[in-house]
Design a protein around this motif. Structure first.
Motif: not given
Length: 375
Positions: A182, A184, A273, A276, A281
């Motif tokens: 999450g 990235n 999250s 993200t 996602m």
């Protein structure tokens, strides 16, 4: 029916591809190369609250390091157990909240890090969680070596390699790997995505850049200091370096029991999250969905007694389980049998994420270490 089965296979294949995409390249701290280098003075800051079961493991491993820090500052966040008593046995600076001076409303890990940093005198600052350990005597040297190779600039963070023992701890596998994904930073397109945060168990930077950015003082209203501190550094055009700690730095999460495991994961997973990237996602969501579809396809083919489709379904289920094992192996050591029952493990993740989402977005309060935290 055959069209439905073919569509299911197509979705599963896309899901497996999504698994490779979301966690393609996870770099690790390089092992110590045996080169003796000179490093600036290091201040280590350890925030603690009710860590009587963990703090000795960290400090024992820290005092065994070949590279010695200038100082170790342990900031007690109003512990109610034997944490402070245990700390008194070690040659560390113990900092407790001054009831007469410190704001009683300012509590938590972020505030503890801030208070520890105010007293630090080293040129490099390390913020380390109490439930972590250094794996060998040259771990600290390995970490400093890697930071120096990044020109000793930016926020340098490590996700400890996860060690598990009890059954409920094994169910952290998807939680850990999805939290890592999450950020990235580990996809084939990582250069196109802004890093979504940092790893909280180990944060490192120079004192100069910490002061330049404002450090934890800028994040006092957040219980997710790793996410917010990353934003502070990015706002000052400073890079975020996220690494895995396999072979160098590890932890055993929530050994106290299932309740602590649930509280620990649910306090952070949904809020984290929010940073993200939509593409990552989507990959995570597809990967989870594909895992469930593989199960449905297998059950359906068995129910309809279709031998060819059953064979295909078993193969796809096995492929998914093997990929799950490969992905989880990037973040921790989990038993291989766990991935044979991966639908149960995935369901644990969905359950924790749902409860976390309710706490963060509906109740606006989470519980941790016998304390209610408003979010």
């Amino acid at each position: 029916m055959h069209v439905l089965l073919i569509m299911s296979i197509f979705v599963i294949l896309i899901a497996i591809g999504s698994g490779f995409f979301m966690l393609w390249n996870f770099p690790y701290i390089a092992r110590y190369k045996g080169e003796k280098r000179g490093y600036p003075a290091i201040s280590i800051i350890i925030p603690v609250r009710n860590e009587e079961d963990n703090i000795s493991n960290l400090l024992d491993s820290l005092f065994a390091q070949s590279l010695k820090p200038k100082e170790i500052i342990v900031v007690d966040d109003d512990s109610t157990d034997r944490t402070v008593e245990i700390l008194s046995r070690y040659d560390v600076k113990i900092k407790q909240r001054d009831q007469a001076i410190d704001d009683p409303q300012l509590v938590g890990k972020t505030v503890a890090c801030y208070r520890g940093a105010r007293d630090a005198t080293g040129e490099w600052l390390m913020f380390i969680d109490a439930d972590t350990t250094f794996d060998h005597e040259n771990s600290l040297e390995s970490i400093c070596q890697s930071f120096q190779e990044k020109h000793a600039s930016g926020l340098f963070t490590i996700q400890p390699y996860h060690r598990t023992k009890r059954l409920y701890e094994h169910f952290s596998a998807p939680l850990n790997m999805i939290v890592v994904a999450g950020l990235n930073a580990f996809t084939p397109l990582k250069e196109r995505f802004e890093t979504g945060g940092a790893f909280g168990p180990f944060l490192m930077c120079t004192s100069k850049e910490y002061e330049q950015t404002g450090g934890h003082e800028k994040t006092l209203d957040s219980y997710m200091d790793n996410i917010e501190l990353a934003k502070v550094f990015q706002a000052n055009n400073l890079p975020i370096h996220n690494y895995g700690g396999r072979g160098v730095f590890s932890y055993r999460m929530y050994p106290e029991g299932p309740k602590q495991w649930l509280l620990g994961w649910s306090k952070s997973v949904a809020n984290g999250s929010s940073n993200t990237h939509p593409s990552v996602m989507s990959a995570i969501s597809l990967w989870i969905t594909g895992g469930y579809i593989a199960v449905i396809l297998l059950v359906l083919s068995l129910w309809l007694t279709m031998p060819i489709w059953t064979g295909i379904s078993v193969f796809l289920y096995a492929c998914y389980a093997c990929q799950f094992m490969w992905l989880a192996g990037k973040v921790g050591k989990f038993p291989n049998w766990l991935f044979l029952i991966y639908p149960v493990v995935l369901s644990a993740f969905v359950g924790v994420f749902t409860w976390s989402y309710i706490q963060v977005n509906v109740l606006h309060v989470v519980s941790w270490r016998d304390r209610k935290i408003n979010v």
